[in-house]
Design an enzyme around this catalytic site. Sequence first.
Site, PDB file in Angstrom:
ATOM      1  N   TYR A   1      19.282  26.866  11.307  1.00 46.40           N
ATOM      2  CA  TYR A   1      18.493  27.603  12.399  1.00 46.40           C
ATOM      3  C   TYR A   1      18.040  29.094  11.948  1.00 46.40           C
ATOM      4  CZ  TYR A   1      21.163  24.059  15.271  1.00 46.40           C
ATOM      5  OH  TYR A   1      21.436  22.975  15.780  1.00 46.40           O
TER       6      TYR A   1
ATOM      7  N   GLY B   1      24.888  22.610  18.179  1.00 43.89           N
ATOM      8  CA  GLY B   1      24.061  21.929  16.989  1.00 43.89           C
ATOM      9  C   GLY B   1      23.209  21.060  17.671  1.00 43.89           C
ATOM     10  N   CYS B   2      22.322  20.161  16.874  1.00 43.83           N
ATOM     11  CA  CYS B   2      21.416  19.321  17.376  1.00 43.83           C
ATOM     12  C   CYS B   2      21.995  17.918  18.018  1.00 43.83           C
ATOM     13  CB  CYS B   2      20.286  19.090  16.526  1.00 43.83           C
ATOM     14  SG  CYS B   2      19.172  20.685  16.062  1.00 43.83           S
ATOM     15  N   VAL B   3      22.409  18.129  18.894  1.00 46.11           N
ATOM     16  CA  VAL B   3      23.142  16.805  19.533  1.00 46.11           C
ATOM     17  C   VAL B   3      22.604  16.301  20.739  1.00 46.11           C
ATOM     18  CG1 VAL B   3      25.424  16.948  18.222  1.00 46.11           C
ATOM     19  CG2 VAL B   3      25.076  18.135  20.611  1.00 46.11           C
TER      20      VAL B   3
END
Lengths: 529, 106
Positions: A307, B104-106
Amino acid sequence: MNRKVVRITDLSKPSDEPLVRIAQEDLMPVPHLEEEPELNPNIEKYKENYDVTLDGYLAIGVPKEVEEKALVERFLNGLRKLFSKNDNWTFLQPLALYTDYCAKCRTCVDACPIYISSGRKNIYEPPFRAEILRRLYRKYLTSSGKTFGSFVTGEVELNANLIRRLAELSYRCTICRRCAQICPMGVDNGLITHELRKLFSQELGIHPKELHDKGTVQQLKVGSSTGMNPDAFKGLVSFMEEDIKDRIGLDVKMPLDEKGVDYLVIHNAGEFLSWPENPEAFAVIFERAGVSWTLSSEQVGYDAVNYGVWYNDLQLTKLINRTFEIANKLDVKEIIIGECGHATKAYYVVAERIVPSDKKIPVKSCLQIFDEIINSGKLDLDPSRNDFPITLHDPCNMVRLSGIVEPQRRILRKCTKDFREMNPNKEMNYCCGGGSGFAIMPSYNFNEWKMKVSGRMKVKQILSAFSDVLDRDVVKYVCAPCSNCKGQIRDLIRYYDLWKKYKITYGGLAELIVNAMPDIPGFLEFEFH
Amino acid sequence: MPEIEFKGQKYIVDEDGFLQEPEKWSPELAEHMAKIYEGIDKLTDEHWKVINFLRDYFKKYGIAPPIRILCKTTGFSLQKIYELFPSGPANGACKVAGLPKPTGCV
């Protein structure tokens, strides 16, 4: 229609009310979307503690009460660093060029999906944000600005109101860089957004907690922005191996920490939790192709997420260095980034400028590897196994930024039967609306803005791509080879109820390849998740 | 940070209602959170099957399990989980179980 024009000087003025309000009737109409949820930003809930006076939405949630003098000083200090070679050697050159070269032709304005979707709210125009930085730079850092004042700089007043609003405004752009693609001068307003975010994060400690505290900080400490430690990761790998067996009856191994192999494959760790079928499909493809590969179970080595690329160069660099350390230790020939757009940017593009030459290892996107494997004829694929309508979402970081355009198309033509392009596509495609971290930022009322404004153009594109089959009782698949885009598209489908209304679902690319293998049972399951 | 009050005690939650002090979670508090956030009158055995598994997994690994593991272990389909917790596995079940908000990317 509300066409109130906000001037840059308005951002410095005190106000209890937002400078701009989004109203349903202002939003870009979307065909086939007869009903949609009503707008309810619930400003009252947040206005006591946070500054809601930009547009009524909160991405960061900047506290209202701040010590103005210290804030201004720190901002100016950060501004000086942005334009100093020692402090900003990675990005100074493009930043300086873009600060000088905008011809104010406004070609980029109509290229921005956020500006168009919002009903042309001028604060969202790409050059509006850039012009604030430009004026501040000229006023405080150039001799002509210091001598001749606003006559040469344009009006701007640096105070706490401006700083708070500008911080939020730096999170109203997904850094999709569509404006940069179309700019006749080559100005990249996305980079300016990135530089502003960097200033706010590195100098003022202002950033969304999902990107910083729960993002890069957690990743460096625990191993992944999901909070997944190495034990949890290893547990998930065992689960995925069993899951492959359950799905297709084959014993397929997902190798861990194997040295000297060809590929170190790094997925976005969100895949293991939300879409395990995607890394499972990778394992099936590599096994079938006879590729030697490995996953890493070291902290950071199993999460391609970075990120830092969206908001903070220091965090970006720490993660890049850690990843290359792991790859060097494993002595692999190449690093392969899974279906993740921003990781492709961080490792395929940015790392090139950061990693010392003795530590460099070639990096590729999985799309390029799949393309090579399929072209080599190693996989037997039957397109009629994927006979449902499929459209392709182009992740901005892979396609527009990295130039990976055709591999995914060649793959789809070989393993699907009814592939239809979105329009526009390739390097002119629209962002999913969750870019630059938005997909993982659900706090406050920001989700509504993502669904209604930044994701609106993508919903329109998806519905248009399937307009001839909307009524047919067949599953329609949006192929989005990027975890972040996938999360945003899932949320859009849910928000606008497109699975129930039109049987529109979504998923990655690797799953479609495995689903096209004629000798194994179907791999895809069409339960919306 | 917002707070919720239950039996004279105050509990800090984030802006989406996730408990910020996980050690303060109790089955009674779960009943209360299920009521105020999910509109569930009384948690059934099926709800508890989900909650207990989430808590066990979290204790072991420090994260919420993937939805697929949750479904396989409990034997409930995703649709069934949505019937039990209308806001879904993350915003509904994890919240009631006292787990932190997934990141996170969930």
